[in-house]
Design a protein around this motif. Structure first.
Motif, PDB file in Angstrom:
ATOM      1  N   LEU A 150      -4.675   9.786 -16.621  1.00 36.16           N
ATOM      2  CA  LEU A 150      -4.694   9.395 -15.398  1.00 36.16           C
ATOM      3  C   LEU A 150      -3.059   9.112 -15.014  1.00 36.16           C
ATOM      4  N   THR A 151      -3.091   8.846 -13.657  1.00 35.01           N
ATOM      5  CA  THR A 151      -1.721   8.582 -13.095  1.00 35.01           C
ATOM      6  C   THR A 151      -1.759   7.022 -13.180  1.00 35.01           C
ATOM      7  N   LYS A 152      -0.722   6.261 -12.983  1.00 33.11           N
ATOM      8  CA  LYS A 152      -0.630   4.680 -12.802  1.00 33.11           C
ATOM      9  C   LYS A 152      -1.650   4.286 -11.983  1.00 33.11           C
ATOM     10  N   ASN A 153      -1.668   4.918 -10.880  1.00 31.38           N
ATOM     11  CA  ASN A 153      -2.745   4.123  -9.832  1.00 31.38           C
ATOM     12  C   ASN A 153      -4.067   4.315 -10.090  1.00 31.38           C
ATOM     13  N   GLU A 154      -4.540   5.634 -10.759  1.00 29.35           N
ATOM     14  CA  GLU A 154      -5.757   5.833 -11.135  1.00 29.35           C
ATOM     15  C   GLU A 154      -5.883   4.959 -12.314  1.00 29.35           C
ATOM     16  N   PHE A 155      -5.231   4.780 -13.506  1.00 34.22           N
ATOM     17  CA  PHE A 155      -5.373   3.762 -14.202  1.00 34.22           C
ATOM     18  C   PHE A 155      -5.454   2.446 -13.919  1.00 34.22           C
ATOM     19  N   LEU A 156      -4.532   1.711 -12.760  1.00 31.02           N
ATOM     20  CA  LEU A 156      -4.844   0.393 -12.371  1.00 31.02           C
ATOM     21  C   LEU A 156      -6.101   0.433 -11.777  1.00 31.02           C
ATOM     22  N   LEU A 157      -6.459   1.251 -11.097  1.00 31.29           N
ATOM     23  CA  LEU A 157      -7.933   1.296 -10.322  1.00 31.29           C
ATOM     24  C   LEU A 157      -8.884   0.874 -11.468  1.00 31.29           C
ATOM     25  N   LEU A 158      -8.959   1.776 -12.114  1.00 27.47           N
ATOM     26  CA  LEU A 158     -10.000   1.812 -13.443  1.00 27.47           C
ATOM     27  C   LEU A 158     -10.054   0.391 -14.236  1.00 27.47           C
ATOM     28  N   GLU A 159      -8.727   0.104 -14.421  1.00 25.92           N
ATOM     29  CA  GLU A 159      -8.510  -1.116 -15.349  1.00 25.92           C
ATOM     30  C   GLU A 159      -9.037  -2.356 -14.373  1.00 25.92           C
ATOM     31  N   TYR A 160      -8.871  -2.373 -13.074  1.00 30.90           N
ATOM     32  CA  TYR A 160      -9.307  -3.641 -12.181  1.00 30.90           C
ATOM     33  C   TYR A 160     -10.874  -3.522 -12.356  1.00 30.90           C
ATOM     34  N   LEU A 161     -11.317  -2.427 -12.034  1.00 32.22           N
ATOM     35  CA  LEU A 161     -12.949  -2.387 -12.001  1.00 32.22           C
ATOM     36  C   LEU A 161     -13.306  -2.659 -13.398  1.00 32.22           C
ATOM     37  N   VAL A 178      -4.033  -2.466  -6.782  1.00 34.14           N
ATOM     38  CA  VAL A 178      -3.176  -1.105  -7.138  1.00 34.14           C
ATOM     39  C   VAL A 178      -2.003  -0.978  -6.509  1.00 34.14           C
ATOM     40  N   TRP A 179      -1.686  -1.007  -5.138  1.00 30.25           N
ATOM     41  CA  TRP A 179      -0.824  -0.650  -4.430  1.00 30.25           C
ATOM     42  C   TRP A 179       0.294  -1.925  -4.074  1.00 30.25           C
ATOM     43  N   GLY A 180      -0.269  -3.262  -4.270  1.00 32.68           N
ATOM     44  CA  GLY A 180       0.749  -4.181  -3.917  1.00 32.68           C
ATOM     45  C   GLY A 180       0.417  -4.654  -2.414  1.00 32.68           C
ATOM     46  N   ILE A 181       1.231  -5.979  -2.100  1.00 29.75           N
ATOM     47  CA  ILE A 181       1.094  -6.395  -0.596  1.00 29.75           C
ATOM     48  C   ILE A 181       1.810  -5.740   0.070  1.00 29.75           C
ATOM     49  N   ASP A 182       2.923  -4.868  -0.169  1.00 31.29           N
ATOM     50  CA  ASP A 182       3.763  -4.463   0.998  1.00 31.29           C
ATOM     51  C   ASP A 182       3.398  -2.894   1.202  1.00 31.29           C
ATOM     52  N   ASP A 183       2.614  -2.527   0.520  1.00 27.99           N
ATOM     53  CA  ASP A 183       2.385  -1.016   0.717  1.00 27.99           C
ATOM     54  C   ASP A 183       1.513  -0.824   1.939  1.00 27.99           C
ATOM     55  N   ASN A 184       1.419   0.443   2.678  1.00 27.10           N
ATOM     56  CA  ASN A 184       0.628   0.959   3.670  1.00 27.10           C
ATOM     57  C   ASN A 184      -0.586   1.655   3.296  1.00 27.10           C
ATOM     58  N   ALA A 185      -1.024   1.471   1.979  1.00 27.24           N
ATOM     59  CA  ALA A 185      -2.520   1.906   1.811  1.00 27.24           C
ATOM     60  C   ALA A 185      -3.548   1.278   2.602  1.00 27.24           C
ATOM     61  N   ASN A 186      -4.504   2.133   2.756  1.00 26.24           N
ATOM     62  CA  ASN A 186      -5.689   1.735   3.399  1.00 26.24           C
ATOM     63  C   ASN A 186      -7.043   1.995   2.865  1.00 26.24           C
ATOM     64  N   THR A 187      -8.059   1.795   3.480  1.00 27.33           N
ATOM     65  CA  THR A 187      -9.534   2.310   3.002  1.00 27.33           C
ATOM     66  C   THR A 187      -9.624   3.618   2.672  1.00 27.33           C
ATOM     67  N   ASN A 188      -8.940   4.462   3.522  1.00 28.57           N
ATOM     68  CA  ASN A 188      -9.006   6.049   3.336  1.00 28.57           C
ATOM     69  C   ASN A 188      -8.332   6.434   1.876  1.00 28.57           C
ATOM     70  N   THR A 189      -7.124   5.599   1.995  1.00 25.06           N
ATOM     71  CA  THR A 189      -6.297   5.832   0.734  1.00 25.06           C
ATOM     72  C   THR A 189      -7.023   5.657  -0.718  1.00 25.06           C
ATOM     73  N   LEU A 190      -7.842   4.397  -0.675  1.00 24.25           N
ATOM     74  CA  LEU A 190      -8.465   3.819  -1.561  1.00 24.25           C
ATOM     75  C   LEU A 190      -9.448   4.973  -1.913  1.00 24.25           C
ATOM     76  N   ALA A 191     -10.495   5.291  -0.785  1.00 25.66           N
ATOM     77  CA  ALA A 191     -11.309   6.413  -1.086  1.00 25.66           C
ATOM     78  C   ALA A 191     -10.813   7.572  -1.713  1.00 25.66           C
ATOM     79  N   ALA A 192      -9.744   7.944  -1.276  1.00 29.91           N
ATOM     80  CA  ALA A 192      -9.314   9.314  -1.911  1.00 29.91           C
ATOM     81  C   ALA A 192      -9.032   9.099  -3.337  1.00 29.91           C
ATOM     82  N   LEU A 193      -8.386   7.999  -3.741  1.00 29.81           N
ATOM     83  CA  LEU A 193      -8.220   7.414  -5.150  1.00 29.81           C
ATOM     84  C   LEU A 193      -9.230   7.689  -5.892  1.00 29.81           C
ATOM     85  N   VAL A 194     -10.529   6.768  -5.300  1.00 25.95           N
ATOM     86  CA  VAL A 194     -11.695   6.573  -6.244  1.00 25.95           C
ATOM     87  C   VAL A 194     -12.532   8.126  -6.352  1.00 25.95           C
ATOM     88  N   ARG A 195     -12.223   8.959  -5.430  1.00 22.98           N
ATOM     89  CA  ARG A 195     -12.646  10.433  -5.772  1.00 22.98           C
ATOM     90  C   ARG A 195     -12.043  11.103  -6.789  1.00 22.98           C
TER      91      ARG A 195
END
Length: 223
Positions: A150-161, A178-195
């Motif tokens: 897993l990539t860093k963000n993929e692992f962080l997502l799974l770890e948190y869940l 996963v991305w922190g408070i200063d990132d521009n990630a949104n629900t679409n970014t999250l949905a792509a990571l979940v996939r």
């Protein structure tokens, strides 16, 4: 695991964050003691890396503040002060370890791992959900005893869940973890990571490990 790095040297702060990201930790940064205390009030951290000399509250004061609030995670103090009495003062304030500047980044990584091992030895290190096995300290994931890369963000997502298995986590909670408070990630970014994570961990003819709850967020299947 989530780590706060607080240092008014922006370059050093960013370099520490980058090296800790290599080990798949979620890292927030602060450039002053006051900013650090604000983040400690808002987030739950596993480790604080605090520079002694910062504008606002000193690192040692942030350390005392965190311990006074009942923080039982790890604390690593960074400083140019190398006198024995300074080291004793830092440890007496509640720090777990002390590093004198300048230091090698690989040594810092080793100190961080050592502190987290000590602090987390009473915490469940390996979590198993069906054929999924996640080891928090080794930062590994297995499906049916086969390791999944897993990539860093993929692992962080799974770890948190998996740390909150069975609980619904809102989109905002997961994005901030996963991305922190200063990132521009949104629900679409999250949905792509979940996939992407689902493609790597889901088993054919079985329900997905990550369940979507429309309008609410996500949760990990708890059986």
């Amino acid at each position: 695991m989530r780590i706060l790095v607080a240092d008014d040297d922006k370059t050093l702060c960013e370099n520490i964050a980058k090296i800790l990201n290599v080990d798949l930790y979620a890292v927030d940064t602060a450039s002053s003691g006051n900013e650090a205390t604000d983040l400690i009030d808002y987030y739950t951290y596993d480790l604080l890396v605090l520079d002694w000399m910062m504008p606002g509250a000193l690192g040692i004061e942030v350390c005392q503040y965190a311990r006074g609030k009942g923080f039982d995670g790890g604390i690593l103090i960074l400083t140019a002060k190398d006198a024995t009495e300074n080291i004793i003062e830092g440890l007496d304030a509640g720090a777990d370890d002390y590093m004198v500047k300048p230091f090698k980044m690989e040594e810092l990584r080793a100190r961080v791992r050592a502190i987290l091992r000590r602090k987390n030895k009473i915490v469940e290190e390996e979590i198993i959900v069906g054929s999924l096995k996640l080891n928090k300290n080794k930062r590994t994931v297995y499906i049916d005893n086969f390791e999944v890369n897993l990539t860093k963000n993929e692992f962080l997502l799974l770890e948190y869940l998996i740390e909150n298995k069975g609980q619904i986590l809102t989109h905002e909670q997961v994005i901030e973890y996963v991305w922190g408070i200063d990132d521009n990630a949104n629900t679409n970014t999250l949905a792509a990571l979940v996939r992407l994570v689902r493609k790597k961990i889901d088993v054919e003819e079985e329900p997905s490990f990550i369940q979507s709850l429309r309008g609410l967020g996500y949760k990990l299947r708890d059986n």
